[in-house]
Design an enzyme around this catalytic site. Sequence first.
Site, PDB file in Angstrom:
ATOM      1  N   HIS A  58      -5.008   8.279   8.318  1.00  0.00           N
ATOM      2  CA  HIS A  58      -4.464   8.708   9.390  1.00  0.00           C
ATOM      3  C   HIS A  58      -2.994   8.964   9.245  1.00  0.00           C
ATOM      4  O   HIS A  58      -2.645   9.666   9.779  1.00  0.00           O
ATOM      5  CB  HIS A  58      -4.704   7.686  10.575  1.00  0.00           C
ATOM      6  CG  HIS A  58      -3.923   7.928  11.684  1.00  0.00           C
ATOM      7  ND1 HIS A  58      -5.647   8.355  12.970  1.00  0.00           N
ATOM      8  CD2 HIS A  58      -3.605   8.478  12.835  1.00  0.00           C
ATOM      9  CE1 HIS A  58      -4.603   8.401  13.807  1.00  0.00           C
ATOM     10  NE2 HIS A  58      -3.236   8.570  14.421  1.00  0.00           N
ATOM     11  N   GLU A  59      -2.382   8.253   9.112  1.00  0.00           N
ATOM     12  CA  GLU A  59      -0.654   8.379   9.434  1.00  0.00           C
ATOM     13  C   GLU A  59      -0.175   8.831   8.192  1.00  0.00           C
ATOM     14  O   GLU A  59       1.129   9.856   8.135  1.00  0.00           O
ATOM     15  CB  GLU A  59      -0.021   6.387   8.943  1.00  0.00           C
ATOM     16  CG  GLU A  59      -0.221   5.154  10.262  1.00  0.00           C
ATOM     17  CD  GLU A  59      -0.375   5.896  10.959  1.00  0.00           C
ATOM     18  OE1 GLU A  59       0.001   6.606  11.643  1.00  0.00           O
ATOM     19  OE2 GLU A  59      -0.929   5.258  12.376  1.00  0.00           O
ATOM     20  N   HIS A  62      -0.045  12.318   8.864  1.00  0.00           N
ATOM     21  CA  HIS A  62       1.313  12.647  10.241  1.00  0.00           C
ATOM     22  C   HIS A  62       2.416  12.802   9.616  1.00  0.00           C
ATOM     23  O   HIS A  62       2.874  13.688   9.347  1.00  0.00           O
ATOM     24  CB  HIS A  62       1.231  11.532  11.355  1.00  0.00           C
ATOM     25  CG  HIS A  62       0.366  11.612  12.297  1.00  0.00           C
ATOM     26  ND1 HIS A  62       0.130  12.083  12.975  1.00  0.00           N
ATOM     27  CD2 HIS A  62      -0.014  10.200  12.447  1.00  0.00           C
ATOM     28  CE1 HIS A  62      -0.800  11.547  13.979  1.00  0.00           C
ATOM     29  NE2 HIS A  62      -0.914  10.650  13.977  1.00  0.00           N
TER      30      HIS A  62
END
Length: 267
Positions: A58-59, A62
């Site tokens: 998820h990170e 980004h």
Amino acid sequence: MTTATPRRGDHRISPVFLGIAAVTAVSGWAVWTDFAPQPGLAVFLFVTGAWIVSLCLHEYAHARTALHSGDISVGAKGYLTLNPLAYTHALLSIVLPVLFVIMGGIGLPGGAVFIERGRIRGRWKHSLISAAGPLTNVLFAVVCTAPFWLDGLDGVPDTFRYALGFLALLQVTAAILNFLPVPGLDGYGVLEPWLSYKVRRQVEPFAPYGLLVVFAVLWIPEVNQYFFDAVHAVLRALGVTEWDTDWGREFYRFWRGTPEIPTFTQS
């Protein structure tokens, strides 16, 4: 503005992440083969490991999207190595999400990569950077539920099936919560570039408290019921029943004792 020159090691996968992935793979094998003397412990390690892997991805999503949008500083910060210890707020991104899974079986959205937004031009790029994280949870949910909606569960051990169902529940809750248009969450980050400067300045002080407000509201029984009704509606569309998720949660909480393994029956 300072510059950040990309280095070769900035993109190298962290041994910490590889170790977590290895634990996930071994515990998943133990769940599948019923090798572990206590299946609940194997389910706990498998689901927790896979959940942390998804948080790292998820990170990473980004950061990777920010990199291609113009913020080359993310490499020097270690965000492209998938190392959970490199995040700005490891407590918010890793520790709290895992604790919420253990306590209540809900996917807490993290959020701890610092993007230098001044390096990025274009509102669509800013929105895509914010959307990239929860879209990773959506993809993870699709992968976890693939055996269900592809009718590929023949030969899949019941315990492994329940573990996948519970993991899918976490991914769906994380995706829904992340996409809420609440300051501090990714959903608001998608909308923010399109708001006026005046509105952004007025909302900015509330961003640190957005997640706390969301979870305070979720404590309201009626809201909690509505939220999980929505989650289970999504899961049913993907072929996952409450039977799967409930038993997955039971096995995950191994400290309560190993439940008697039920046999799934198609209604």
